[in-house]
Enzyme design. Sequence first.
Site, short mmCIF file in Angstrom:
data_model
loop_
_atom_site.label_atom_id
_atom_site.label_comp_id
_atom_site.label_asym_id
_atom_site.label_seq_id
_atom_site.Cartn_x
_atom_site.Cartn_y
_atom_site.Cartn_z
N HIS A 179 36.38 29.79 48.15
CA HIS A 179 37.35 29.59 49.23
C HIS A 179 38.00 28.23 48.97
CE1 HIS A 179 39.08 30.08 53.24
NE2 HIS A 179 38.90 28.77 53.36
N GLU A 228 32.85 28.18 50.18
CA GLU A 228 33.87 27.13 50.11
C GLU A 228 33.30 26.01 49.22
OE1 GLU A 228 35.63 25.92 53.86
OE2 GLU A 228 37.01 24.54 52.85
N ASP A 273 30.49 36.01 46.65
CA ASP A 273 31.56 35.39 45.84
C ASP A 273 32.89 35.99 46.26
OD1 ASP A 273 32.97 33.96 44.03
OD2 ASP A 273 32.27 35.06 42.26
N ASP A 327 40.41 23.42 52.11
CA ASP A 327 41.62 23.13 52.90
C ASP A 327 42.26 21.84 52.39
OD1 ASP A 327 39.30 21.79 54.04
OD2 ASP A 327 40.55 21.18 55.70
O1 9MR Z 1 30.38 21.63 56.34
C1 9MR Z 1 30.79 21.93 57.68
C2 9MR Z 1 29.77 22.81 58.34
O2 9MR Z 1 28.53 22.17 58.43
C3 9MR Z 1 30.26 23.22 59.72
O3 9MR Z 1 29.34 24.13 60.28
C4 9MR Z 1 31.64 23.85 59.58
C5 9MR Z 1 32.23 24.31 60.90
O4 9MR Z 1 32.49 23.23 61.71
O5 9MR Z 1 32.52 22.93 58.98
C6 9MR Z 1 32.15 22.56 57.67
O6 9MR Z 1 33.05 21.63 57.18
C7 9MR Z 1 34.33 22.11 56.86
C8 9MR Z 1 35.32 21.21 57.57
O7 9MR Z 1 35.20 21.39 58.96
C9 9MR Z 1 36.75 21.45 57.10
N1 9MR Z 1 36.87 21.41 55.68
C10 9MR Z 1 35.94 22.32 54.99
C11 9MR Z 1 34.53 22.00 55.34
C12 9MR Z 1 33.54 22.86 54.57
O8 9MR Z 1 33.54 24.18 54.95
#
Ligand code: 9MR
Length: 576
Positions: free
Chosen positions: A500, A555, A546, A190
């Site tokens: 992602h 991601e 993937d 993101d």
């Molecule tokens: O790494 C984070 C993971 O541990 C959480 O379970 C998840 C949901 O809250 O969020 C992940 O972090 C994301 C962040 O909230 C937004 N940017 C992408 C991050 C990686 O997926």
Amino acid sequence: MLFFNRFFLVVLCSCSMFFVLSCEESLPPMTGQFSEQIRLNQIGYYPGSEKKAVIVSPKKIDTFHVVDSTTMTVVFTGNLSPVQNWKLAGEEVRIADFSQVLDEGTYMVLVGELGYSYPFEIKKNVLREVFLGSVKGLYYQRTGMPLEKEHAGKWHRQMAHPDDSIPFHPSSGKTEGYIASPGGWYDAGDYNKYIVNATFPLGQFYLLQEQYPDAILDNQLNIPESGNGKSDYLDELKYEMDWALTMQDADGGLFHKLTTKNFEGMVMPNKAISQRYIVGKGTTATLDFAACAAQAYRVFKSVDPVYASSCLLAAKKAYDWALENPAVGFVNPEDVHTGQYGDTNFDDEWFWANAELFVSTKDTTYLNSLNTKTMNFEFKAGESWTGYMRFLGMFSFLNHKESIPAALYASIAKGIQKSADDLVVKSTELDYFQPIDDFHWGSNSDVLNAAMIMAQAYRLNPKPEYLKGVQQAMDYVLGANAMGVSYLTGFGDKTPMNIHHRQSAADTIEQPVPGLLSGGPNSRLQDVSGGAVYPENPSPMQSWVDQEPSYASNEICLNWNAPMTYVLGFLEQESN
Ligand code: 9MR
């Protein structure tokens, strides 16, 4: 393709003498197809390290060969281990140990009718390019500037997200006004920027710089600052630090994040134009920033003393704000749905901030405020930014033995070694010789965070098993795993193609942006509702796809690249 009817087989006999046997057998032809059932580090191994391939096959095969792929000669033949039934991986495997191959070269493992593995190298500095690539990945995440062709190659892109005039969301405590908060890296797939997940990775990146200051010098990353006479690594880290500094309010507290209200579509950065806001303000972000900025003081002191002092000043101001506001948590306001990075336990943030500020200032107020009860040495997969901060504080104490009380040093040194001993046992017993048995969102970072603990133990006490534990964790991430994938984009023969990651999804270039670490298997399958499609009941280690919609397994994220870089940098320094 090359192959020889006659070849020389070098066999290592039990009395450690080499025989060269002439054979009439022929090597199977190279078809360009490599076996997905032979899992190994797709980049390669240091000459002296342990080298193992995992063979996934229901068939009864007893032997394997290591073939020099340049001469197509067999250089080693060995016996496969008895079958092992691996539950986490959900596979029956045999192990091919070829640690005895010491000569530099490019090789493949050949197993009967399975064929050849992907080629890999054995050489000194075998991970150097991957190490640099994992840092260059950060450059590709830069916001607020165009990525020029000269530095970004085919992944060049336009300027986006200047962030020069960002309004406050009421959750920030302000109802009107704007701030300029430009620069920094996109957090992940993101386009948002989060203080907790800027300062946590910076803490890990700074650790490498403090321990191995010459790991990356000037002109090694081909970034815009290359050639300015300063380490490219520090230049890249400063790009993020500069942004973090803009998120400090006048009273010292840190705003939690700079984001849109909802995640943007899968479009290029310059097409992602929703309004961004300064959201939240709290103790976690403020203490993490205090710790990281105090570290920045030490790291930048010799190259830019004025900048270093401004970081220390900011760190102290943040800490003082946290003293007045010791437990202000953050949860997303109702109208904001981007990453939360929430945390309700502030102990490890306090520990990290006290540790870094004491080491940087020698002011005993910080030391006296240290809650040593927070020093829980047990590594827990999934803790990540909610708990790993305590380890960062402990690692910094270990780096500054001369500054801290002997008893504190001794207890941390003992605890870290005990923790590493436990991880070494796990890496010996667990599937694919890595140290975790629970696979959360971002599990690759857990493997690497655990490896960082073994690395610190090795620096305290250079026992080969610690180094081996770290090496095996890296082997896992680079291909010796239940997906047979090297999880860093662009490095290895089979690497994620559909991460992602908005730019990679939208840029029409087949290869994803390189140097970014995929999160890895996530047994919670938290993205099925988002469109990820998994095989039925995948094993924990095979809960990875993937697929671009798989934000919970595929991601990329800053706090996953950070331990990757640390471990690669550590291995490059310690394994050669
Ligand atoms: O790494 C984070 C993971 O541990 C959480 O379970 C998840 C949901 O809250 O969020 C992940 O972090 C994301 C962040 O909230 C937004 N940017 C992408 C991050 C990686 O997926």
